[in-house]
Write a protein that holds these residues in place. Structure first.
Motif, PDB file in Angstrom:
ATOM      1  N   TRP A 180      40.971  40.254  33.865  1.00 12.06           N
ATOM      2  CA  TRP A 180      42.193  40.431  34.212  1.00 12.06           C
ATOM      3  C   TRP A 180      42.962  40.823  33.132  1.00 12.06           C
ATOM      4  O   TRP A 180      43.509  41.626  33.765  1.00 12.06           O
ATOM      5  CB  TRP A 180      42.233  39.359  35.531  1.00 12.06           C
ATOM      6  CG  TRP A 180      42.461  38.170  34.572  1.00 12.06           C
ATOM      7  CD1 TRP A 180      43.443  37.854  33.767  1.00 12.06           C
ATOM      8  CD2 TRP A 180      41.207  37.612  33.757  1.00 12.06           C
ATOM      9  NE1 TRP A 180      43.235  36.817  33.259  1.00 12.06           N
ATOM     10  CE2 TRP A 180      41.946  36.230  32.956  1.00 12.06           C
ATOM     11  CE3 TRP A 180      40.221  36.778  34.276  1.00 12.06           C
ATOM     12  CZ2 TRP A 180      41.098  35.260  32.726  1.00 12.06           C
ATOM     13  CZ3 TRP A 180      39.797  36.075  34.159  1.00 12.06           C
ATOM     14  CH2 TRP A 180      39.901  35.294  33.590  1.00 12.06           C
ATOM     15  N   THR A 181      42.458  41.663  31.984  1.00  9.36           N
ATOM     16  CA  THR A 181      43.022  42.368  30.972  1.00  9.36           C
ATOM     17  C   THR A 181      43.065  43.392  30.097  1.00  9.36           C
ATOM     18  O   THR A 181      43.163  44.067  31.388  1.00  9.36           O
ATOM     19  CB  THR A 181      43.477  41.363  29.985  1.00  9.36           C
ATOM     20  OG1 THR A 181      41.930  40.449  29.395  1.00  9.36           O
ATOM     21  CG2 THR A 181      43.731  39.594  30.068  1.00  9.36           C
ATOM     22  N   ASN A 182      41.663  43.427  29.355  1.00 10.93           N
ATOM     23  CA  ASN A 182      41.631  44.482  28.523  1.00 10.93           C
ATOM     24  C   ASN A 182      40.523  45.548  29.938  1.00 10.93           C
ATOM     25  O   ASN A 182      40.861  46.890  29.672  1.00 10.93           O
ATOM     26  CB  ASN A 182      40.976  44.311  27.394  1.00 10.93           C
ATOM     27  CG  ASN A 182      41.716  43.212  26.882  1.00 10.93           C
ATOM     28  OD1 ASN A 182      42.688  43.160  26.626  1.00 10.93           O
ATOM     29  ND2 ASN A 182      40.690  43.433  25.125  1.00 10.93           N
ATOM     30  N   GLU A 183      39.943  44.546  30.882  1.00  8.27           N
ATOM     31  CA  GLU A 183      39.073  45.515  31.305  1.00  8.27           C
ATOM     32  C   GLU A 183      39.327  45.309  33.157  1.00  8.27           C
ATOM     33  O   GLU A 183      39.162  46.179  33.797  1.00  8.27           O
ATOM     34  CB  GLU A 183      37.578  45.461  31.011  1.00  8.27           C
ATOM     35  CG  GLU A 183      37.331  45.337  30.245  1.00  8.27           C
ATOM     36  CD  GLU A 183      35.243  45.535  29.684  1.00  8.27           C
ATOM     37  OE1 GLU A 183      35.448  45.095  30.748  1.00  8.27           O
ATOM     38  OE2 GLU A 183      35.281  45.130  28.441  1.00  8.27           O
ATOM     39  N   ARG A 184      40.899  45.434  33.152  1.00  7.24           N
ATOM     40  CA  ARG A 184      41.239  45.594  34.467  1.00  7.24           C
ATOM     41  C   ARG A 184      41.178  46.542  35.698  1.00  7.24           C
ATOM     42  O   ARG A 184      40.332  46.405  36.838  1.00  7.24           O
ATOM     43  CB  ARG A 184      42.706  44.396  34.724  1.00  7.24           C
ATOM     44  CG  ARG A 184      43.162  44.370  36.022  1.00  7.24           C
ATOM     45  CD  ARG A 184      44.619  44.112  35.625  1.00  7.24           C
ATOM     46  NE  ARG A 184      44.835  44.861  36.508  1.00  7.24           N
ATOM     47  CZ  ARG A 184      46.323  45.249  36.248  1.00  7.24           C
ATOM     48  NH1 ARG A 184      47.614  44.581  35.626  1.00  7.24           N
ATOM     49  NH2 ARG A 184      47.528  45.675  38.021  1.00  7.24           N
ATOM     50  N   GLU A 185      40.758  47.660  34.925  1.00  6.90           N
ATOM     51  CA  GLU A 185      41.136  48.870  35.682  1.00  6.90           C
ATOM     52  C   GLU A 185      39.609  49.056  35.824  1.00  6.90           C
ATOM     53  O   GLU A 185      39.077  50.026  37.375  1.00  6.90           O
ATOM     54  CB  GLU A 185      40.986  50.135  34.664  1.00  6.90           C
ATOM     55  CG  GLU A 185      43.461  49.786  34.596  1.00  6.90           C
ATOM     56  CD  GLU A 185      43.527  50.304  35.872  1.00  6.90           C
ATOM     57  OE1 GLU A 185      43.061  51.168  36.527  1.00  6.90           O
ATOM     58  OE2 GLU A 185      44.465  49.250  35.359  1.00  6.90           O
ATOM     59  N   ASP A 186      38.165  48.867  35.044  1.00  9.17           N
ATOM     60  CA  ASP A 186      37.319  48.494  35.565  1.00  9.17           C
ATOM     61  C   ASP A 186      36.634  47.518  36.356  1.00  9.17           C
ATOM     62  O   ASP A 186      35.585  48.011  37.403  1.00  9.17           O
ATOM     63  CB  ASP A 186      36.321  48.477  33.937  1.00  9.17           C
ATOM     64  CG  ASP A 186      36.759  49.303  33.001  1.00  9.17           C
ATOM     65  OD1 ASP A 186      37.607  50.508  33.683  1.00  9.17           O
ATOM     66  OD2 ASP A 186      36.835  49.593  32.290  1.00  9.17           O
ATOM     67  N   HIS A 187      37.151  46.406  36.528  1.00  9.45           N
ATOM     68  CA  HIS A 187      36.604  45.622  37.697  1.00  9.45           C
ATOM     69  C   HIS A 187      37.594  44.983  38.672  1.00  9.45           C
ATOM     70  O   HIS A 187      39.005  45.319  38.764  1.00  9.45           O
ATOM     71  CB  HIS A 187      36.371  43.954  36.785  1.00  9.45           C
ATOM     72  CG  HIS A 187      36.062  44.070  35.984  1.00  9.45           C
ATOM     73  ND1 HIS A 187      35.881  44.339  33.923  1.00  9.45           N
ATOM     74  CD2 HIS A 187      34.886  43.590  35.904  1.00  9.45           C
ATOM     75  CE1 HIS A 187      34.685  44.499  33.713  1.00  9.45           C
ATOM     76  NE2 HIS A 187      33.839  44.038  34.264  1.00  9.45           N
ATOM     77  N   VAL A 188      36.998  45.056  40.130  1.00 13.43           N
ATOM     78  CA  VAL A 188      37.537  44.949  41.387  1.00 13.43           C
ATOM     79  C   VAL A 188      36.664  44.514  41.880  1.00 13.43           C
ATOM     80  O   VAL A 188      35.671  43.474  41.547  1.00 13.43           O
ATOM     81  CB  VAL A 188      37.110  46.292  42.085  1.00 13.43           C
ATOM     82  CG1 VAL A 188      38.109  47.375  41.586  1.00 13.43           C
ATOM     83  CG2 VAL A 188      35.577  46.879  42.523  1.00 13.43           C
TER      84      VAL A 188
END
Length: 64
Positions: free
Chosen positions: A10-18
């Motif tokens: 939910w921080t660095n890779e927030r755009e990658d995880h849904v």
């Protein structure tokens, strides 16, 4: 394992995880780039990660 180990979701890779809504109203944590689901065996940690993702505005999809 603890919640801090998953903070990247939910921080660095927030755009990658849904979060993808699954049958029964639950969620699956999915990396949209490689379409792989993240399996967390500890139910308490799993629920906490989902809560953090929702609190931090991670995208929720009905399907990929």
């Amino acid at each position: 394992m603890n919640l801090e180990e998953y903070q990247y979701i939910w921080t660095n890779e927030r755009e990658d995880h849904v979060l993808v809504i699954v049958n029964g109203g639950g969620y699956a944590i999915v990396n949209r780039a490689d379409k792989m689901a993240l399996i967390i065996e500890d139910d308490e940690i799993y629920e906490a990660v989902i809560e953090k993702m929702l609190d931090n505005g991670c995208e929720v999809l009905e399907r990929l």
